[in-house]
Design an enzyme around this catalytic site. Structure first.
Site, PDB file in Angstrom:
ATOM      1  N   PRO A 194      41.802  26.456  40.571  1.00 47.11           N
ATOM      2  CA  PRO A 194      42.603  26.974  38.867  1.00 47.11           C
ATOM      3  C   PRO A 194      42.054  27.925  37.720  1.00 47.11           C
ATOM      4  CG  PRO A 194      41.207  24.494  40.005  1.00 47.11           C
ATOM      5  CD  PRO A 194      41.191  25.417  40.549  1.00 47.11           C
ATOM      6  N   ASN A 195      43.004  28.524  37.004  1.00 42.16           N
ATOM      7  CA  ASN A 195      42.765  28.805  36.143  1.00 42.16           C
ATOM      8  C   ASN A 195      41.933  30.181  36.107  1.00 42.16           C
ATOM      9  OD1 ASN A 195      43.027  26.330  33.706  1.00 42.16           O
ATOM     10  ND2 ASN A 195      41.014  25.634  34.653  1.00 42.16           N
ATOM     11  N   ARG A 217      40.977  34.294  27.788  1.00 37.73           N
ATOM     12  CA  ARG A 217      39.447  34.494  26.943  1.00 37.73           C
ATOM     13  C   ARG A 217      38.497  34.205  27.394  1.00 37.73           C
ATOM     14  NH1 ARG A 217      43.462  30.253  25.702  1.00 37.73           N
ATOM     15  NH2 ARG A 217      43.467  30.431  22.830  1.00 37.73           N
TER      16      ARG A 217
HETATM   17  O1  CA2 Z   1      32.849  32.265  38.626  1.00 40.92           O
HETATM   18  C1  CA2 Z   1      33.643  32.134  39.246  1.00 40.92           C
HETATM   19  O2  CA2 Z   1      34.101  32.948  39.178  1.00 40.92           O
HETATM   20  C2  CA2 Z   1      34.157  30.743  38.727  1.00 40.92           C
HETATM   21  O3  CA2 Z   1      34.378  30.246  40.355  1.00 40.92           O
HETATM   22  C3  CA2 Z   1      35.422  30.806  37.809  1.00 40.92           C
HETATM   23  C4  CA2 Z   1      35.451  29.071  37.348  1.00 40.92           C
HETATM   24  C5  CA2 Z   1      34.391  28.599  37.278  1.00 40.92           C
HETATM   25  O4  CA2 Z   1      35.002  27.215  36.757  1.00 40.92           O
HETATM   26  C6  CA2 Z   1      33.054  28.305  38.211  1.00 40.92           C
HETATM   27  O5  CA2 Z   1      32.466  27.646  37.875  1.00 40.92           O
HETATM   28  C7  CA2 Z   1      32.863  29.604  38.596  1.00 40.92           C
HETATM   29  C8  CA2 Z   1      36.123  28.941  35.956  1.00 40.92           C
HETATM   30  C9  CA2 Z   1      37.390  30.163  36.506  1.00 40.92           C
HETATM   31  C10 CA2 Z   1      38.265  31.049  35.315  1.00 40.92           C
HETATM   32  O6  CA2 Z   1      38.618  30.209  34.349  1.00 40.92           O
HETATM   33  C11 CA2 Z   1      38.730  30.703  33.151  1.00 40.92           C
HETATM   34  C12 CA2 Z   1      38.663  30.106  31.614  1.00 40.92           C
HETATM   35  C13 CA2 Z   1      38.764  30.703  30.859  1.00 40.92           C
HETATM   36  C14 CA2 Z   1      39.339  31.574  30.256  1.00 40.92           C
HETATM   37  C15 CA2 Z   1      40.512  32.327  31.793  1.00 40.92           C
HETATM   38  C16 CA2 Z   1      39.287  31.846  32.700  1.00 40.92           C
END
Ligand code: CA2
Length: 142
Positions: free
Chosen positions: A9-10, A17
Site C-alpha cells: 500500500p501507498n 510526498r
Molecule cells: O521503506 C519502505 O519501503 C516501506 O516499506 C514503505 C512503507 C512504510 O509503511 C514501511 O514502514 C517502509 C510506505 C510506502 C509508501 O508510503 C508513502 C508515504 C507518503 C508518500 C509516498 C509514499
C-alpha cells in the site's frame, strides 16, 4: 528464472510526498528500474502493486507453480500482516524482502517485520537499489 515483484500500500504514491524518506522518483520510475535490473540479470519479472492485503495474499498464493521466487515490499503491511506471512509460508517460494527506507532507523512500530520472518534476507535503506540486490540474491541462491 521468473520472479514476482510485489509492492504494498501507498507505494503507488512514491515521489508525491516524503521525498526525504522515499526519494523523488515516482512509482513508474521504480517499475522501470526493476524491469531494467531484471533485463541485466537475464531474469523475467512481473511487477505488481496493491493497496489491499487480500489481493497481495491472493497473488502470493497464485505465485506457487508459476514463479520461481518473490521479491516483496509489503509497505505498511510489513508491520501488521500475519496473513501475508502465512501466505509466503504457504507458497513456500524463495522470497526476499525489500524496503526503500531503513525501517530499523525509523519509529519503533516499523522495527517488526512479519513478512520478513518468511524471507531469506532483507534489503533496507538502499532505495530502488534494494530491488536489484533482491533480484540478484534470488538469481545467485536458486
Ligand atoms: O521503506 C519502505 O519501503 C516501506 O516499506 C514503505 C512503507 C512504510 O509503511 C514501511 O514502514 C517502509 C510506505 C510506502 C509508501 O508510503 C508513502 C508515504 C507518503 C508518500 C509516498 C509514499
Amino acid at each position: 528464472m521468473k520472479i514476482l515483484v510485489l509492492n504494498g500500500p501507498n507505494l503507488n504514491m512514491l515521489g508525491i510526498r516524503e521525498p526525504s524518506i522515499y526519494g523523488r522518483q515516482d512509482y513508474s520510475a521504480l517499475v522501470d528500474f526493476v524491469k531494467n535490473a531484471a533485463q541485466e540479470l537475464s531474469c523475467e519479472v512481473e511487477v505488481r502493486q496493491s493497496n489491499h492485503e487480500g489481493v497481495l495474499v491472493d497473488w502470493i498464493q497464485e505465485a506457487y507453480g508459476k514463479f520461481d521466487g518473490i521479491v516483496i515490499n509489503p509497505a505498511a503491511y510489513t508491520h501488521t500482516s500475519v496473513a501475508i506471512l502465512d501466505a509466503l509460508k504457504a507458497a513456500g517460494l524463495p522470497t526476499v524482502e525489500v524496503h526503500l527506507s531503513d525501517i530499523m532507523q525509523r519509529e519503533e512500530f516499523r522495527h517488526i517485520s512479519y513478512a520478513g520472518m518468511a524471507c531469506k534476507t532483507t534489503f533496507k535503506g538502499l532505495g530502488f537499489e534494494g530491488y536489484s540486490k533482491a533480484l540478484e540474491y534470488l538469481m545467485l541462491n536458486r
